[in-house]
Structure formats: structure tokens, C-alpha cells
Design a protein around this motif. Structure first.
Motif, mmCIF file in Angstrom:
data_model
loop_
_atom_site.group_PDB
_atom_site.id
_atom_site.type_symbol
_atom_site.label_atom_id
_atom_site.label_comp_id
_atom_site.label_asym_id
_atom_site.label_seq_id
_atom_site.Cartn_x
_atom_site.Cartn_y
_atom_site.Cartn_z
ATOM 1 N N SER A 275 0.825 -1.205 0.000
ATOM 2 C CA SER A 275 0.000 0.000 0.000
ATOM 3 C C SER A 275 0.862 1.259 0.000
ATOM 4 O O SER A 275 0.601 2.211 -0.748
ATOM 5 C CB SER A 275 -0.920 -0.011 1.224
ATOM 6 O OG SER A 275 -1.681 1.167 1.284
ATOM 7 N N ILE A 276 1.905 1.262 0.815
ATOM 8 C CA ILE A 276 2.806 2.419 0.873
ATOM 9 C C ILE A 276 3.539 2.594 -0.459
ATOM 10 O O ILE A 276 3.671 3.706 -0.985
ATOM 11 C CB ILE A 276 3.801 2.259 2.026
ATOM 12 C CG1 ILE A 276 3.066 2.305 3.372
ATOM 13 C CG2 ILE A 276 4.879 3.341 1.981
ATOM 14 C CD1 ILE A 276 3.935 1.936 4.559
ATOM 15 N N ALA A 277 4.026 1.469 -1.014
ATOM 16 C CA ALA A 277 4.747 1.541 -2.294
ATOM 17 C C ALA A 277 3.842 2.034 -3.406
ATOM 18 O O ALA A 277 4.256 2.827 -4.268
ATOM 19 C CB ALA A 277 5.326 0.166 -2.628
ATOM 20 N N ALA A 278 2.584 1.588 -3.424
ATOM 21 C CA ALA A 278 1.653 2.027 -4.463
ATOM 22 C C ALA A 278 1.369 3.520 -4.345
ATOM 23 O O ALA A 278 1.270 4.226 -5.365
ATOM 24 C CB ALA A 278 0.359 1.229 -4.363
ATOM 25 N N ALA A 279 1.225 4.011 -3.120
ATOM 26 C CA ALA A 279 0.992 5.444 -2.923
ATOM 27 C C ALA A 279 2.177 6.254 -3.417
ATOM 28 O O ALA A 279 2.014 7.319 -4.027
ATOM 29 C CB ALA A 279 0.711 5.728 -1.454
ATOM 30 N N GLU A 280 3.382 5.753 -3.173
ATOM 31 C CA GLU A 280 4.566 6.468 -3.648
ATOM 32 C C GLU A 280 4.634 6.421 -5.168
ATOM 33 O O GLU A 280 4.998 7.424 -5.813
ATOM 34 C CB GLU A 280 5.838 5.870 -3.067
ATOM 35 C CG GLU A 280 7.088 6.607 -3.537
ATOM 36 C CD GLU A 280 8.366 5.980 -3.012
ATOM 37 O OE1 GLU A 280 8.947 6.568 -2.080
ATOM 38 O OE2 GLU A 280 8.777 4.921 -3.527
#
Length: 287
Positions: A275-280
Motif C-alpha cells: 500500500s505504501i509503495a503504491a501510494a509512492e
């Protein structure tokens, strides 16, 4: 405890180091020593010789280019962690290195040494594996490049032949519209992780998920890499990806954690990091 007796060589050039390793194939390379010295003191390793490469010039380089980051055998964790050039090309490196032990260890330990140690609970093997990086090995016979998928043969078992020295590691650059994240769970900060995940997510031009990979530490004898794009789907269903990841691993229990607990941790960390990687990745797409 004290280490068993051993011979000691301190070459000043790479050729001298390779000649020393050729002469004593059962010898061990001493770089940072943060893994090797404890093994010697506990007598879990008893090499006939130590080949200390700390005086060898030209092995402490960190080169960040368009294609990726190449880290020399004597580049300390702290130097790579704090390199703005490396962070710009491959941010996952610094994010994972902040979890390696404690600052005093990172000031001395080396990235390539961590890879050569091949500890399945280590952060750097998981990062190299999920990025599809390589290790360059040199010996008196010549040089060869070893893909991460082939480098980790088992717990503490790298694919280095007798007489070989890991002289550098290459971490590929992040493609466009790509985000990364790293998380792990340990009983105390700096302890070996009970489980950890390095995640990489890439979006296509329509901002849908085109690639999602996760590299795991602490769940099996070698770094485990899972392709989770199919489970997540183009819209990025990270809960479904985490469920697929849990079903795809069979952790070994030990005195620190049971298999089910490790599997549960891996699932939680998978959903969080993806989720964090996708947001970045979405932010980078808008830059």
C-alpha cells in the motif's frame, strides 16, 4: 569466548587479495567483520586464515547511475544509507538499511559483506532479491556476475566458490512510476527480524498496477520473492495480495516465533508495504 587460532593476511591490492584466497581456499574474507567476528568468537566458524581486505584500495565505492547503484565490497552500511545519490536512484536501499542492527554496527558493517553472509533474516539479501540485482565475484581465475536468484543457496550459504571474493553488488534503478517500501517486525529495534518485507510496485500509464513484487526475510532459508500483481489485480487489492502471500509461504518455527505467527506477520507487512509503495508510485507518476 575467544576465536580459534588462524593465519592472517592483509593484502593491499585486489590481485594480492585474490592470490591470498587462492592460496588458502578455506580462508574467510574480513571486511566489516560484524557477522564473522561473532561467529569466530562463538567458534561456529574456524577458518584456517583470515584475508583482511580493509587495506585494498578501490573497494569502498558507491556509484549511482541511471541504471542502478553499484556498491563496492568495503562500502559501509552507513555510507550507502546516507547517500543522496543512491537514494535518488534506488530509495529501497536506504529504507532497508535503516533497519540493519544499530548505528555502531552500520558504521562498520558492509552491504556486500551482509550479502555474502547470506543470512535469511538479513535485510540486504531480501532487497537484492526483490530488485533482481546481482553480485560480482572475482578470483584468480577471473570474474563472474551472479544473479540474486542464484546467489543465495541456503542459510549462510552464498554461491561463492573457494577462492572467490564478492567485490561489488548491483541494485537496479527504480523504473518510472515505481514506489518502494520496507517494513519488518523484531522484538527490539536492531534485533533480527521475525519477518520483514521489501515491496516494489509499478504503475502503467493509466495508473493501474502493472507489477507488484515482495521480497521476504525471516520466513525461509533464503530470500523469498513473490510476484503479487496477479493476486492484487490492476486496481491494487493489497489484502488479496497479502492473503496470496500467506498461502505461498511455509515458514520454519524456531525459539523466537512459530510458523503461523511468522506467516501472519508476513501477511500484515505485505499489505502495509504494498500500500505504501503504491501510494509512492502514484506520487511519482504525478511528478
Amino acid at each position: 569466548m575467544k576465536p580459534p587460532p588462524f593465519g592472517y593476511r592483509a593484502p593491499r591490492t585486489l590481485d594480492e587479495a585474490l592470490d591470498a584466497l587462492a592460496a588458502v581456499p578455506s580462508g574467510k574474507v574480513l571486511a566489516g567483520g560484524q557477522s564473522l567476528i561473532p561467529l569466530l568468537n562463538m567458534r561456529l566458524a574456524a577458518p584456517s586464515h583470515l584475508v583482511d581486505i580493509n587495506r585494498v584500495a578501490g573497494l569502498d565505492t558507491v556509484h549511482a547511475g541511471d541504471e542502478g547503484v553499484r556498491v563496492g565490497a568495503l562500502a559501509r552500511h552507513a555510507r550507502v544509507e546516507r547517500s543522496p545519490e543512491a537514494a535518488a536512484i534506488q530509495p529501497l536501499l536506504g529504507r532497508a538499511l535503516r533497519h540493519v542492527a544499530h548505528p555502531v554496527i552500520r558504521n562498520r558493517g558492509t552491504v556486500v559483506g551482509s550479502l555474502a553472509h547470506a543470512d535469511p533474516a538479513g535485510e540486504m539479501p531480501a532487497v537484492l532479491a526483490v530488485l533482481g540485482g546481482t553480485v560480482e565475484a572475482a578470483s584468480a581465475r577471473g570474474r563472474r556476475t551472479i544473479p540474486a536468484a542464484e546467489f543465495f543457496r541456503g542459510p549462510l550459504e552464498p554461491a561463492l566458490e573457494p577462492g572467490e571474493l564478492a567485490v561489488s553488488a548491483f541494485f537496479p534503478a527504480a523504473p518510472p512510476r515505481t514506489g518502494t517500501a520496507f517494513a519488518e517486525t523484531a522484538r527490539r529495534h536492531g534485533d533480527y527480524a521475525l519477518a520483514g518485507v521489501a515491496a516494489v510496485v509499478t504503475l502503467d500509464e493509466d495508473l493501474r498496477v502493472s507489477a507488484a513484487r515482495a521480497g521476504y526475510l525471516g520466513v525461509c532459508g533464503v530470500p523469498l520473492v513473490l510476484d503479487l500483481a496477479g493476486a492484487a489485480g490492476p486496481a491494487g487489492d493489497w489484502a488479496a495480495a497479502a492473503a496470496h502471500a500467506r498461502d505461498s509461504m511455509d515458514p520454519e518455527p524456531d525459539i523466537h516465533a512459530g510458523a503461523e505467527y511468522r506467516r501472519h506477520l508476513a501477511g500484515v507487512l505485505t499489505e502495509r508495504t504494498l500500500s505504501i509503495a503504491a501510494a509512492e508510485a502514484l506520487r511519482r507518476a504525478g511528478d
